[in-house]
Design a protein around this motif. Structure first.
Motif, mmCIF file in Angstrom:
data_model
loop_
_atom_site.group_PDB
_atom_site.id
_atom_site.type_symbol
_atom_site.label_atom_id
_atom_site.label_comp_id
_atom_site.label_asym_id
_atom_site.label_seq_id
_atom_site.Cartn_x
_atom_site.Cartn_y
_atom_site.Cartn_z
ATOM 1 N N UNK A 172 84.550 -22.047 -17.777
ATOM 2 C CA UNK A 172 85.517 -21.609 -16.769
ATOM 3 C C UNK A 172 85.160 -20.257 -16.202
ATOM 4 N N UNK A 173 84.771 -19.350 -17.100
ATOM 5 C CA UNK A 173 84.456 -17.991 -16.660
ATOM 6 C C UNK A 173 83.234 -18.007 -15.743
ATOM 7 N N UNK A 196 82.258 -20.396 -13.760
ATOM 8 C CA UNK A 196 82.651 -20.874 -12.431
ATOM 9 C C UNK A 196 83.265 -19.737 -11.628
ATOM 10 N N UNK A 197 84.235 -19.045 -12.244
ATOM 11 C CA UNK A 197 84.959 -17.999 -11.515
ATOM 12 C C UNK A 197 84.011 -16.874 -11.114
#
Lengths: 357, 297
Positions: free
Chosen positions: A325-326, A328-329
């Motif tokens: 997730x990190x 991607x962000x």
């Protein structure tokens, strides 16, 4: 996806032939051939662990390329890519277990079978756009997931399905070093096909649909046809990747085909670079190597004097998930054009060194 | 046909539906104000529920203090997400906007599992009575309380948007950002406000659901149920979102009833809203009440 907004200096073409070519210079052609030869020699050097990482990179690279053709090149968002990956995996095991189709043939056949499913999903999807398409493909993901868990005749239901090892002309290609060549062969064929596709009229039509679909339609591009075509090709890639994965691991369960896998595929193309063929492979490599890097880091931490904190050691699985997730962000904020763009910049820098401006 | 059983399912559906509607409204609020599709809505619920649970069980605060603390935390978190993650992406294509919230949702899920573990946890009982007889039907008190909280929140929303100056500013921004900005509305402030309110109300919903069902990662599924609700109700209509949520809640429970009584497929109810969603999108590509984008060359 403004792809080429910031082209590095020294990178300009004066003819269509130069723009369409795969290898802009003789050097790049030689580099590619030498690269493939070096890959062929790798099983002599690497151990099983290293080879298995490369196999995963190759398999996910094929799947990511499929999503990239659909999302990066044609601009159609799909949050259901893992479902097609799973359909390919189950399809190939189903064909080879039930009908005795040789595995080497079952993989492309499963690809074609999934393409039909992809077109069935893609036909109505051609009517919807943007956010609504994202939601519809998300729904397709959940519906297919439910189908895998339910259809025992096809997927073995909740118990999952066993996949036979890869066989070619009676030779059994199991084990890392043999299967590495199998994946490499599929990878090269599919990557060359995609690169070629993007040089043709169809490939340019994809990009036109992405950049402005109304303008594309005015210029005579059949929107429905190209959207469905993109869906079909993308699901074929996903299914081949899924089938390769099934015959490598030897087992498919419907639980592994979840929404997180779809998101991981998406992460790969964002990290690698939307619309870039080689970027898909870079993104896949990043996503495969990042968890391994985390594991190494934790092991290193454990050996230090203040290491061995149970929270960190036990939380490794969650840390890997959070890192997805990190990544991607962070990539979307700081490097929205992905690794492929960074690679271009680095190349251009050294091309003109020391006179870059 | 067991009619009282059917009635029970419908009542349960209505109650769950109000909660779905509340979450869908938070989603629409963000979408209307800033055109961001928030795939992390369910994680906002989950965060609120876990923080409140942690404050009650692990720290030992009284429930009301934990509740207020959670609300304050959610407001700060909502603003932080907007400022740190979404502000740099203003003007980026839709795919980036969608994927950044998807990334956030994966990140929060993992971090919460890391901190609070994967096992479901339940709150210590807050309310005394467990069940109450409502027109011949046994209904859990906590459900009723959650329904009441949801209705109060909905009324609060209506008042806020119709009576307060900030609410007016938010409506103006949703209508047309440039015009609103030229009339002196701080668009940045409105974006941050939208996230703060959305996170706050989501956390409230999360706590309420956590009180009833216990807190677990499954709570985030409420964020996914938002999509059928907004497709039914229209992406840019707050009332539509609430109605859509209620319909999804009832639909789910009806599917469970039909499944349990006649079909015996098992877990049909989790998938049923998605079938409806796909069916609607086939007929109406912009949702039932969504406004069709008119695009010009």
């Amino acid at each position: 996806m403004a792809l080429a907004t910031a082209r590095p200096c020294g990178d300009f073409r004066t003819s269509y032939a130069a723009d369409k070519t795969i290898f802009p210079t003789r050097g790049s052609l030689i580099a590619a051939l030498v690269g493939i030869l070096a890959l062929l020699a790798l099983p002599l050097v690497l151990d099983r662990y290293g080879l298995s990482l490369l196999i995963y990179i190759g398999i996910y690279g094929i799947g990511a390329l499929g999503l990239n053709l659909l999302t990066g090149c044609t601009g159609q968002i799909s949050l259901g890519h893992a479902a097609f990956f799973g359909f390919g995996a189950f399809g190939s095991t189903w064909l080879s277990n039930k009908f005795g189709v040789p595995v080497a043939l079952a993989i492309p056949l499963a690809g074609l079978m999934t393409t039909v499913v992809g077109i069935v999903v893609g036909l109505p999807a051609a009517r919807i756009k943007g956010l609504y398409l994202a939601i519809a493909t998300l729904a397709a993901q959940y519906i297919l997931e439910d189908f895998f868990a339910r259809a025992e005749w096809f997927s073995g239901g909740a118990a999952g399905a066993h996949a036979r090892p890869y066989e070619l002309f009676g030779f059994r290609l199991a084990g890392e070093s043999a299967y590495f060549y199998v994946v490499l062969a599929h990878l090269v064929v599919l990557y060359v096909f995609a690169t070629n596709l993007l040089r043709t009229r169809d490939g340019r039509a994809f990009v036109a649909v992405r950049d402005h679909y109304l303008s594309a339609e005015v210029m005579g591009i059949d929107l429905t046809r190209y959207k469905v075509l993109a869906f079909g090709i993308s699901t074929f890639y996903a299914a081949v990747a899924g089938a390769l994965m099934a015959h490598y691991v030897g087992f498919v369960s419907s639980e592994s085909i979840n929404i997180l896998l779809s998101i991981q595929f998406f992460a790969m193309i964002i990290i690698g670079g939307m619309g870039s063929v080689m970027g898909s492979l870079m993104g896949a490599a990043f996503m495969v190597l990042m968890p391994e890097g985390l594991e190494l880091a934790v092991h290193a931490l454990r050996s230090t004097s203040w290491g061995d904190i149970p929270q960190i050691v036990n939380g490794l699985a969650f840390a890997k998930e959070a890192a997805v997730g990190l990544a991607i962000v962070l990539f979307l904020i700081f490097e929205p054009q992905g690794l492929a763009h960074r690679w271009r910049l680095v190349k251009a820098y050294w091309k003109l060194y020391p006179f870059a401006h | 046909m067991q009619l009282d059983l059917l009635a029970l399912f419908v009542v349960n559906g209505l109650i769950v539906g109000v909660l779905y509607g509340l979450v869908a409204m938070c989603f629409v609020l963000i979408y209307k104000a800033s055109r961001v599709v928030n795939f992390a809505q369910g994680e906002l619920l989950l965060l609120g529920a876990w923080v409140c649970w942690g404050a009650v069980v692990q720290v030992g605060l009284p429930f009301w203090a934990a509740f207020l603390l959670t609300l304050a935390f959610s407001v700060v978190l909502g603003i932080l997400i907007q400022v740190v993650v979404l502000r740099p992406l203003i003007g980026e294509p839709l795919i980036s906007m969608i994927m950044v919230t998807v990334g956030l949702s994966v990140f929060f899920q993992a971090i919460l599992k890391w901190i609070f573990g994967v096992a479901p946890q339940s709150f210590p009982p807050v309310l005394d009575a467990q069940k109450v007889n409502l027109a011949g039907l046994e209904v859990e008190v906590a459900y009723l309380a959650s329904c009441a909280v949801a209705l109060v929140a909905l009324a609060g929303f209506a008042l806020f948007f119709n009576r307060s100056k900030l609410g007016l500013a938010m409506r103006a921004t949703a209508f047309n950002q440039q015009v609103a900005a030229s009339l002196g509305v701080s668009v940045r402030q409105v974006f941050a406000m939208a996230w703060a309110i959305s996170a706050l109300v989501s956390a409230m919903a999360g706590i309420v659901i956590g009180l009833v069902n216990g807190v677990s990662a499954g709570l985030a599924a409420f964020g996914i149920k938002v999509f059928p609700a907004v497709i039914l109700g229209g992406l840019d209509s707050i009332v539509g979102a609430v109605v859509g949520g209620i319909i999804v809640g009832v639909l789910e429970n009806l599917a469970e009833y039909v499944d349990g009584q006649f079909l015996h497929w098992g877990n049909l109810y989790t998938i049923a809203p998605f079938y409806v969603l796909v069916a609607i999108l086939m007929v109406k590509p912009y949702g039932l009440f969504g406004t069709k984008d008119i695009e010009r060359l």
